[in-house]
Motif scaffolding. Structure first.
Motif, PDB file in Angstrom:
ATOM      1  N   LEU A  24      94.158 127.843  13.740  1.00 45.44           N
ATOM      2  CA  LEU A  24      92.757 128.152  13.471  1.00 45.44           C
ATOM      3  C   LEU A  24      92.001 128.285  14.784  1.00 45.44           C
ATOM      4  O   LEU A  24      92.327 127.602  15.760  1.00 45.44           O
ATOM      5  CB  LEU A  24      92.124 127.041  12.618  1.00 45.44           C
ATOM      6  CG  LEU A  24      92.636 126.899  11.181  1.00 45.44           C
ATOM      7  CD1 LEU A  24      92.056 125.631  10.546  1.00 45.44           C
ATOM      8  CD2 LEU A  24      92.261 128.120  10.359  1.00 45.44           C
ATOM      9  N   PRO A  25      90.994 129.161  14.862  1.00 44.03           N
ATOM     10  CA  PRO A  25      90.238 129.317  16.120  1.00 44.03           C
ATOM     11  C   PRO A  25      89.554 128.013  16.521  1.00 44.03           C
ATOM     12  O   PRO A  25      89.256 127.163  15.677  1.00 44.03           O
ATOM     13  CB  PRO A  25      89.216 130.404  15.780  1.00 44.03           C
ATOM     14  CG  PRO A  25      89.138 130.430  14.287  1.00 44.03           C
ATOM     15  CD  PRO A  25      90.506 130.046  13.797  1.00 44.03           C
ATOM     16  N   ASP A  26      89.304 127.859  17.799  1.00 45.69           N
ATOM     17  CA  ASP A  26      88.722 126.627  18.323  1.00 45.69           C
ATOM     18  C   ASP A  26      87.340 126.341  17.742  1.00 45.69           C
ATOM     19  O   ASP A  26      86.926 125.185  17.650  1.00 45.69           O
ATOM     20  CB  ASP A  26      88.628 126.673  19.852  1.00 45.69           C
ATOM     21  CG  ASP A  26      90.005 126.660  20.506  1.00 45.69           C
ATOM     22  OD1 ASP A  26      90.960 126.211  19.835  1.00 45.69           O
ATOM     23  OD2 ASP A  26      90.117 127.081  21.667  1.00 45.69           O
ATOM     24  N   ASP A  27      86.615 127.406  17.356  1.00 47.71           N
ATOM     25  CA  ASP A  27      85.274 127.202  16.816  1.00 47.71           C
ATOM     26  C   ASP A  27      85.257 127.102  15.289  1.00 47.71           C
ATOM     27  O   ASP A  27      84.194 127.132  14.667  1.00 47.71           O
ATOM     28  CB  ASP A  27      84.328 128.325  17.270  1.00 47.71           C
ATOM     29  CG  ASP A  27      84.808 129.706  16.807  1.00 47.71           C
ATOM     30  OD1 ASP A  27      85.932 129.796  16.263  1.00 47.71           O
ATOM     31  OD2 ASP A  27      84.048 130.682  17.002  1.00 47.71           O
ATOM     32  N   TRP A  28      86.442 126.984  14.673  1.00 47.69           N
ATOM     33  CA  TRP A  28      86.508 126.821  13.213  1.00 47.69           C
ATOM     34  C   TRP A  28      85.812 125.526  12.807  1.00 47.69           C
ATOM     35  O   TRP A  28      85.893 124.521  13.519  1.00 47.69           O
ATOM     36  CB  TRP A  28      87.965 126.795  12.762  1.00 47.69           C
ATOM     37  CG  TRP A  28      88.141 126.676  11.268  1.00 47.69           C
ATOM     38  CD1 TRP A  28      88.184 127.689  10.355  1.00 47.69           C
ATOM     39  CD2 TRP A  28      88.314 125.466  10.526  1.00 47.69           C
ATOM     40  NE1 TRP A  28      88.366 127.183   9.089  1.00 47.69           N
ATOM     41  CE2 TRP A  28      88.443 125.829   9.167  1.00 47.69           C
ATOM     42  CE3 TRP A  28      88.368 124.116  10.883  1.00 47.69           C
ATOM     43  CZ2 TRP A  28      88.632 124.880   8.152  1.00 47.69           C
ATOM     44  CZ3 TRP A  28      88.546 123.167   9.885  1.00 47.69           C
ATOM     45  CH2 TRP A  28      88.675 123.547   8.536  1.00 47.69           C
ATOM     46  N   GLN A  29      85.146 125.549  11.667  1.00 49.29           N
ATOM     47  CA  GLN A  29      84.411 124.378  11.188  1.00 49.29           C
ATOM     48  C   GLN A  29      84.751 124.080   9.737  1.00 49.29           C
ATOM     49  O   GLN A  29      85.134 124.979   8.975  1.00 49.29           O
ATOM     50  CB  GLN A  29      82.901 124.604  11.314  1.00 49.29           C
ATOM     51  CG  GLN A  29      82.424 124.766  12.755  1.00 49.29           C
ATOM     52  CD  GLN A  29      80.972 125.176  12.840  1.00 49.29           C
ATOM     53  OE1 GLN A  29      80.449 125.823  11.947  1.00 49.29           O
ATOM     54  NE2 GLN A  29      80.305 124.792  13.913  1.00 49.29           N
ATOM     55  N   CYS A  30      84.611 122.831   9.364  1.00 51.26           N
ATOM     56  CA  CYS A  30      84.827 122.402   7.983  1.00 51.26           C
ATOM     57  C   CYS A  30      83.915 123.225   7.069  1.00 51.26           C
ATOM     58  O   CYS A  30      82.704 123.309   7.308  1.00 51.26           O
ATOM     59  CB  CYS A  30      84.518 120.912   7.836  1.00 51.26           C
ATOM     60  SG  CYS A  30      84.547 120.319   6.119  1.00 51.26           S
ATOM     61  N   PRO A  31      84.456 123.847   6.008  1.00 57.29           N
ATOM     62  CA  PRO A  31      83.627 124.687   5.132  1.00 57.29           C
ATOM     63  C   PRO A  31      82.623 123.900   4.296  1.00 57.29           C
ATOM     64  O   PRO A  31      81.721 124.487   3.707  1.00 57.29           O
ATOM     65  CB  PRO A  31      84.665 125.379   4.242  1.00 57.29           C
ATOM     66  CG  PRO A  31      85.839 124.454   4.237  1.00 57.29           C
ATOM     67  CD  PRO A  31      85.873 123.843   5.610  1.00 57.29           C
ATOM     68  N   VAL A  32      82.776 122.589   4.254  1.00 60.00           N
ATOM     69  CA  VAL A  32      81.855 121.768   3.457  1.00 60.00           C
ATOM     70  C   VAL A  32      80.737 121.185   4.305  1.00 60.00           C
ATOM     71  O   VAL A  32      79.559 121.330   3.991  1.00 60.00           O
ATOM     72  CB  VAL A  32      82.612 120.636   2.738  1.00 60.00           C
ATOM     73  CG1 VAL A  32      81.640 119.697   2.024  1.00 60.00           C
ATOM     74  CG2 VAL A  32      83.607 121.218   1.741  1.00 60.00           C
ATOM     75  N   CYS A  33      81.093 120.514   5.416  1.00 54.55           N
ATOM     76  CA  CYS A  33      80.062 119.812   6.188  1.00 54.55           C
ATOM     77  C   CYS A  33      79.829 120.385   7.585  1.00 54.55           C
ATOM     78  O   CYS A  33      78.896 119.973   8.269  1.00 54.55           O
ATOM     79  CB  CYS A  33      80.404 118.326   6.307  1.00 54.55           C
ATOM     80  SG  CYS A  33      81.808 117.965   7.385  1.00 54.55           S
ATOM     81  N   GLY A  34      80.675 121.327   8.029  1.00 53.31           N
ATOM     82  CA  GLY A  34      80.475 121.938   9.332  1.00 53.31           C
ATOM     83  C   GLY A  34      81.093 121.186  10.495  1.00 53.31           C
ATOM     84  O   GLY A  34      80.911 121.586  11.655  1.00 53.31           O
ATOM     85  N   GLU A  35      81.852 120.137  10.240  1.00 50.45           N
ATOM     86  CA  GLU A  35      82.506 119.399  11.314  1.00 50.45           C
ATOM     87  C   GLU A  35      83.556 120.287  11.992  1.00 50.45           C
ATOM     88  O   GLU A  35      84.209 121.121  11.356  1.00 50.45           O
ATOM     89  CB  GLU A  35      83.168 118.136  10.754  1.00 50.45           C
ATOM     90  CG  GLU A  35      83.953 117.317  11.783  1.00 50.45           C
ATOM     91  CD  GLU A  35      83.054 116.625  12.804  1.00 50.45           C
ATOM     92  OE1 GLU A  35      83.600 115.925  13.667  1.00 50.45           O
ATOM     93  OE2 GLU A  35      81.827 116.787  12.740  1.00 50.45           O
ATOM     94  N   GLY A  36      83.727 120.114  13.315  1.00 46.02           N
ATOM     95  CA  GLY A  36      84.695 120.907  14.057  1.00 46.02           C
ATOM     96  C   GLY A  36      86.128 120.436  13.846  1.00 46.02           C
ATOM     97  O   GLY A  36      86.379 119.396  13.215  1.00 46.02           O
TER      98      GLY A  36
END
Length: 228
Positions: A24-36
């Motif tokens: 996954l790309p380094d800037d990918w974030q949790c789709p629910v809360c936005g955590e990295g």
């Protein structure tokens, strides 16, 4: 392999998603809360949520035993502090919601009246916005350990559950504020939703069908900004 978000508990399943977590790309974030990505931990195959602590055995003696605050280890009188009007308003608002969930209509109404009264007495203080809020949130997060330990000591499973929800919701709030601090535009042209029970925050157009924190149905996740 599966990975769990340390903030909201969302599970990324590599087999289901078809992409390795490491890819996954380094800037990918949790789709629910936005955590990295850094906030995720790998799960073992047998990894399951820890069961709630079992209640302590009731005293053998007849009658009801009450324990005063000074008798609880780590909860002496000098640890008590006076709450501000704003804090009392927030506390009573949460109690109102709790009573509403339990269908205690009259109690919910009374707590609502008390919350409104203290809100009217709240003094608005000048602050420097997001930085101050983040400082307050980080300060609050430091107190959860002692509070949860006291609940465990008293075998109060209900209070422990609420504290667990609150801690997760507060971590999500911190993540949202940190993202906003870096890029305020991320809240533009999108929906902002908040769970009316636990305070879970969702940023996006399609909130989850079930709150990932307190597990209430999606209709309890209310839109407060944007969205359809």
């Amino acid at each position: 392999m599966k990975y769990r978000c340390g903030v909201c508990g969302y599970i990324y399943d590599e087999e289901k998603e078809g992409v390795k977590f490491a890819d996954l790309p380094d800037d990918w974030q949790c789709p629910v809360c936005g955590e990295g990505k850094e906030g995720f931990e790998p799960m073992e195959e047998e990894d399951e949520p820890a069961p709630s602590p079992a209640p302590a055995a009731a005293p053998a003696a007849a009658g009801t035993t009450t324990v005063s605050a000074p008798e609880i280890s780590g909860f002496e009188n000098e640890d008590l502090r006076e709450l501000t009007a704003g804090q009392l308003s927030a506390l009573c608002s949460n109690l109102k919601r709790g009573c509403g969930v339990q269908q205690l209509t009259r109690e919910a109404e009374l707590f609502g009246q008390i919350a409104d009264y203290f809100e009217s007495k709240t003094v608005t203080e000048d602050h420097d916005g997001v930085a101050t809020l983040l400082s307050m949130i980080n300060s609050d997060l430091m107190e959860y350990g002692d509070a949860k330990a006291t609940c465990a000591l008293m075998s109060d499973r209900g209070a422990l559950r609420v504290l667990t929800w609150s801690e997760k919701a507060t971590l999500i709030m911190r993540t949202v504020l940190e993202r906003y601090q870096k890029d305020p535009s991320f809240l533009e042209h999108t929906g902002v939703y908040v769970c009316d029970i636990c305070g879970f925050i969702y940023i996006g157009d399609d909130p989850p069908e079930v709150c990932p924190v307190c597990k209430v149905p999606g209709h309890m996740i209310l839109r407060i900004q944007g969205g359809a």
